[in-house]
Scaffold this active site. Structure first.
Site, short mmCIF file in Angstrom:
data_model
loop_
_atom_site.label_atom_id
_atom_site.label_comp_id
_atom_site.label_asym_id
_atom_site.label_seq_id
_atom_site.Cartn_x
_atom_site.Cartn_y
_atom_site.Cartn_z
CG ASP A 20 -6.30 4.00 -8.07
OD1 ASP A 20 -6.36 5.12 -7.54
OD2 ASP A 20 -5.25 3.34 -8.16
CB ILE A 80 -0.94 -0.01 1.24
CG1 ILE A 80 -1.99 -1.13 1.09
CG2 ILE A 80 -1.62 1.33 1.42
CD1 ILE A 80 -2.88 -1.32 2.31
CG HIS A 128 -1.99 4.21 -6.52
ND1 HIS A 128 -3.35 4.45 -6.54
CD2 HIS A 128 -1.54 4.76 -5.37
CE1 HIS A 128 -3.70 5.09 -5.45
NE2 HIS A 128 -2.61 5.30 -4.71
#
Ligand SMILES: NC(=O)c1ccc[n+]([C@@H]2O[C@H](COP(=O)([O-])OP(=O)(O)OC[C@H]3O[C@@H](n4cnc5c(N)ncnc54)[C@H](O)[C@@H]3O)[C@@H](O)[C@H]2O)c1
Ligand SMILES: O=C(O)C[C@H](O)C(=O)O
Length: 344
Positions: A181, A148, A208
């Site tokens: 997303d 993450i 991302h």
């Protein structure tokens, strides 16, 4: 998303199944699974720890951070669900947190402030991720790693290089978490198309960060009458979703609650794949042959060993084809930055 809700609804059932397990009977349908969260006391880490505690597929939840984990672990451990919770604190306890983990989720690292790009986090987060991945290679080399920490476009390649050097790299087991997303694209599309959000699907591919986030609204379901102009606006809003939250939080960090939700969804999908549930498909940033870039987010089928199949992009609109070509130089340079950092 629906499966998470279903999971929550089945907690009661699972609690009684757990007591069956505790009484010494076996249940093939719910194998023991250890999940470790690194950065568990942070803005994402705390709600993610809560959501993973609610997940009936988890038997052992290891919460690791360099600060404040005893309190978070004590708090979460009082929730009457299946998993045993243990808090680990500081470098000395990292090995114990990781040993035996099936899935490691990494939200450790600093978040953005207004005016920053995700790449501005590189200098601090690259080192944090490198250190944690060295430990993963040592203590749980077969775990599925859910990255993450930003910038994901670089931290995933860093992890891959660390694992390669340690001789433990398996491209099927390393994932950049781009679920937020998808969550955003679904929400924004449902709002514009005026359809119930629960039934909406939108693949999001690429990477991302900014323009590397490419939602494929031409493949959105249900198909709705959304104009070209609206698609352009929806694409921009999805690409800028993180910045929208960073600005609204005005210096107090970035998305934490929606990210915890997205991280919990993705970890749940990984656990289902490990457990042999068929047709678990999520968009995620993985080693890929879908384009000429070495890492790319696209739909991926998850299975007993992690990635089962990296799925292709499907038909793209002209606008999406253009977006795909536009994102490649930035994504490649972020990937190379990560690779170079790990090898210096
Ligand atoms: N992938 C995504 O979609 C997405 C979404 C939101 C945020 N993020 C990223 O997630 C990261 C965390 O965000 P946050 O809001 O939770 O930040 P935060 O500052 O609230 O929490 C980070 C936590 O990491 C811990 N930490 C720092 N170094 C560590 C180490 N070496 N080992 C273990 N823990 C360590 C800190 O103590 C802190 O508790 C940021 O990099 C942010 O940009 C990614
Ligand atoms: O935008 C950020 O910095 C955090 C995260 O990547 C997000 O998309 O919300």
């Amino acid at each position: 998303m629906n499966s998470m809700l279903r999971s929550a609804r089945t907690l009661a059932t699972t609690a009684s199944r757990s007591s069956v397990l505790r009484r010494g009977y076996s249940s093939e349908s719910v194998p023991d699974r250890k999940v470790a969260i690194l950065g568990a006391a942070g803005g994402i880490g705390q709600p993610l720890s809560l959501l993973m505690k609610l997940n009936p597929l988890v038997s052992n939840l290891a919460l690791y951070d360099i600060a404040n984990t005893p309190g978070v672990a004590a708090d979460v451990s009082h929730i009457n669900t299946r998993s045993e919770v243990t808090g680990y604190f500081g470098d000395d306890q990292l090995g114990k947190a990781l040993e035996g983990a099936d899935v490691v989720i990494i939200p450790a690292g600093v978040p953005r402030k207004p005016g920053m790009t995700r790449d501005d986090l590189f200098n601090i987060n690259a080192g944090i991720v490198k250190g944690l991945c060295l430990a993963i290679a040592k203590y749980c080399p077969h775990a599925l790693v859910n990255m993450i920490s930003n910038p994901v476009n670089s931290t995933v390649p860093i992890a891959a290089e660390v694992f390669k050097k340690a001789g433990t790299y398996d491209e099927k087991r390393l994932f950049g978490v781009t679920t937020l997303d998808v969550v955003r694209a679904k929400t924004f599309y449902a709002g514009k198309a005026k359809v119930p959000v629960a039934g909406v699907n939108v693949p999001v591919v690429g990477g991302h960060a900014g323009v590397t986030i490419l939602p494929l609204f031409s493949q959105a379901t249900p198909n709705a009458n959304v104009s070209e102009e609206e698609i352009v606006a929806l694409t921009k809003r999805t690409q800028d979703g993180g910045t929208e939250v960073v600005e609204a939080k005005a210096g107090k960090g970035s998305a934490t609650l929606s990210m915890a939700y997205a991280g919990a969804l993705f970890a749940d999908a990984c656990l289902k794949g490990l457990n042999g549930v068929p047709d678990v498909v999520e968009c995620t940033f993985v080693q890929s042959n879908v384009t000429d870039l070495p890492f790319f987010a696209s739909k991926v089928r998850l299975g007993k060993n992690g990635v089962d199949e990296v799925l292709g992009l499907g038909p793209l609109s002209d606008f999406e084809k253009e977006g795909l070509e536009k994102l490649k130089p930035e994504l490649l340079s972020s990937i190379e930055k990560g690779v170079n950092f790990a090898n210096k």
